[in-house]
Design a protein around this motif. Structure first.
Motif, PDB file in Angstrom:
ATOM      1  N   LEU A  49     -11.169  19.002 -48.123  1.00 51.91           N
ATOM      2  CA  LEU A  49     -11.587  17.836 -48.904  1.00 51.91           C
ATOM      3  C   LEU A  49     -12.914  17.246 -48.439  1.00 51.91           C
ATOM      4  O   LEU A  49     -13.535  16.468 -49.159  1.00 51.91           O
ATOM      5  CB  LEU A  49     -10.505  16.748 -48.822  1.00 51.91           C
ATOM      6  N   HIS A  50     -13.329  17.609 -47.219  1.00 51.51           N
ATOM      7  CA  HIS A  50     -14.455  16.883 -46.620  1.00 51.51           C
ATOM      8  C   HIS A  50     -15.686  17.743 -46.350  1.00 51.51           C
ATOM      9  O   HIS A  50     -15.598  18.776 -45.693  1.00 51.51           O
ATOM     10  CB  HIS A  50     -14.000  16.234 -45.312  1.00 51.51           C
ATOM     11  N   ALA A  51     -16.824  17.270 -46.851  1.00 50.72           N
ATOM     12  CA  ALA A  51     -18.096  17.922 -46.533  1.00 50.72           C
ATOM     13  C   ALA A  51     -18.420  17.670 -45.062  1.00 50.72           C
ATOM     14  O   ALA A  51     -17.972  16.672 -44.493  1.00 50.72           O
ATOM     15  CB  ALA A  51     -19.193  17.360 -47.427  1.00 50.72           C
ATOM     16  N   ASN A  52     -19.163  18.569 -44.465  1.00 46.55           N
ATOM     17  CA  ASN A  52     -19.546  18.472 -43.054  1.00 46.55           C
ATOM     18  C   ASN A  52     -18.337  18.388 -42.117  1.00 46.55           C
ATOM     19  O   ASN A  52     -18.369  17.708 -41.097  1.00 46.55           O
ATOM     20  CB  ASN A  52     -20.459  17.265 -42.807  1.00 46.55           C
ATOM     21  N   ASN A  53     -17.271  19.065 -42.500  1.00 50.04           N
ATOM     22  CA  ASN A  53     -16.084  19.093 -41.640  1.00 50.04           C
ATOM     23  C   ASN A  53     -16.345  19.999 -40.426  1.00 50.04           C
ATOM     24  O   ASN A  53     -17.344  20.723 -40.398  1.00 50.04           O
ATOM     25  CB  ASN A  53     -14.862  19.551 -42.467  1.00 50.04           C
ATOM     26  N   LYS A  57     -19.569  22.515 -39.754  1.00 52.67           N
ATOM     27  CA  LYS A  57     -20.512  22.204 -38.659  1.00 52.67           C
ATOM     28  C   LYS A  57     -20.613  23.357 -37.671  1.00 52.67           C
ATOM     29  O   LYS A  57     -21.670  23.613 -37.102  1.00 52.67           O
ATOM     30  CB  LYS A  57     -20.058  20.942 -37.914  1.00 52.67           C
ATOM     31  N   PHE A  58     -19.484  24.035 -37.490  1.00 49.67           N
ATOM     32  CA  PHE A  58     -19.404  25.154 -36.566  1.00 49.67           C
ATOM     33  C   PHE A  58     -20.390  26.263 -36.951  1.00 49.67           C
ATOM     34  O   PHE A  58     -20.874  26.989 -36.098  1.00 49.67           O
ATOM     35  CB  PHE A  58     -17.964  25.672 -36.571  1.00 49.67           C
ATOM     36  N   PHE A  59     -20.701  26.364 -38.258  1.00 47.66           N
ATOM     37  CA  PHE A  59     -21.619  27.422 -38.711  1.00 47.66           C
ATOM     38  C   PHE A  59     -23.042  26.919 -38.934  1.00 47.66           C
ATOM     39  O   PHE A  59     -23.908  27.699 -39.312  1.00 47.66           O
ATOM     40  CB  PHE A  59     -21.063  28.107 -39.971  1.00 47.66           C
ATOM     41  N   TRP A  60     -23.285  25.658 -38.692  1.00 46.53           N
ATOM     42  CA  TRP A  60     -24.638  25.133 -38.828  1.00 46.53           C
ATOM     43  C   TRP A  60     -25.578  25.886 -37.895  1.00 46.53           C
ATOM     44  O   TRP A  60     -25.244  26.131 -36.738  1.00 46.53           O
ATOM     45  CB  TRP A  60     -24.672  23.633 -38.495  1.00 46.53           C
ATOM     46  N   GLY A  61     -26.748  26.250 -38.419  1.00 43.88           N
ATOM     47  CA  GLY A  61     -27.722  26.981 -37.607  1.00 43.88           C
ATOM     48  C   GLY A  61     -27.369  28.452 -37.436  1.00 43.88           C
ATOM     49  O   GLY A  61     -28.066  29.185 -36.751  1.00 43.88           O
TER      50      GLY A  61
END
Ligand SMILES: [Zn+2]
Length: 233
Positions: A49-53, A57-61
């Motif tokens: 349900l949540h963006a930036n969960n 975040k774990f896959f950012w970058g």
């Protein structure tokens, strides 16, 4: 429960005795894998349900993920761990479907996963799949598909090379080794499509990242990720 079931259930249980996978207590209803108490205790994440969960975040970058979710938090000696063990190592594929349907419900209830064209199970090495008899991610996909009606597209990405013996290699070398272990076999079908890549447990995220990176090389492809459990903290 009606009277009829009250009379019949103990006999059914006598012939098909089984226990809750979470706590081991007796279950009478044949179609259930977990007792009501364990079902209520399942550690759902609500990531879908949540963006930036935390999973996203774990896959950012690392790789661009349109939407990401894990159904459960994973911890050792938990109901979730018992379920995964029963499913993967004892071959309880019906339980796998049941868990897949749980992911499906979360995806269906979130508008963040709208517009997905295909489900793709994270491929196993052919040998591993042969020994196990099934790909656990493919079973999860089947469960997700039952709920969402999103079609499964197996074999559009394959795993081409073993990556087990790489402990002595450096970090970059190791990544190159992992990344090269996936290959898209049907780029034309993935062109401009939004795919949901499905895995059982995300721990380091390295395999799903490597596989996702190959999918994202296809022109116009968008990548979302779903896993049964999230083991990183
Ligand atoms: Zn239980």
């Amino acid at each position: 429960m009606n009277i009829h079931e009250n009379i019949i259930a103990p006999f059914v249980h006598f012939f098909y005795p089984h226990n809750c996978i979470g706590c081991g207590s007796d279950i009478i209803e044949r179609e259930n894998f977990l007792c009501l108490e364990c079902i209520n205790e399942l550690p759902h994440t609500s990531f879908a349900l949540h963006a930036n969960n935390p999973l996203e975040k774990f896959f950012w970058g690392r790789i661009p993920v349109t939407a990401g979710m894990s159904e459960f938090y994973f911890s050792k000696t938990s109901i979730v761990q018992n379920c995964i063990h029963e499913f993967k190592y004892k071959g309880n594929t019906k339980l796998g479907l049941y868990l897949g349907r749980m992911i499906g419900k979360s995806i269906l209830n979130s508008n963040r996963f709208a517009g997905i064209d295909f489900l793709i199970p994270l491929p196993l090495f052919t040998k591993k799949e042969f020994i196990r008899g099934f790909n656990q991610s493919a079973i999860l996909c089947k469960g997700i598909s039952e709920i969402t009606n999103i079609p499964v597209m197996p074999n559009s990405v394959i795993r081409i090379k073993a990556t087990e013996t790489q402990t002595k290699k450096g970090r970059i070398e190791r990544w190159e080794n992992v990344e090269k272990s996936f290959s898209v076999t049907d780029a034309e079908r993935l062109k401009n499509k939004h795919v949901l890549l499905v895995d059982d447990v995300i721990t380091t995220g390295a395999t799903i990242e490597a596989c996702g990176a190959q999918i994202l090389k296809v022109e116009g492809a968008k990548l979302s990720i779903a896993s049964l459990a999230y083991a990183t903290r």
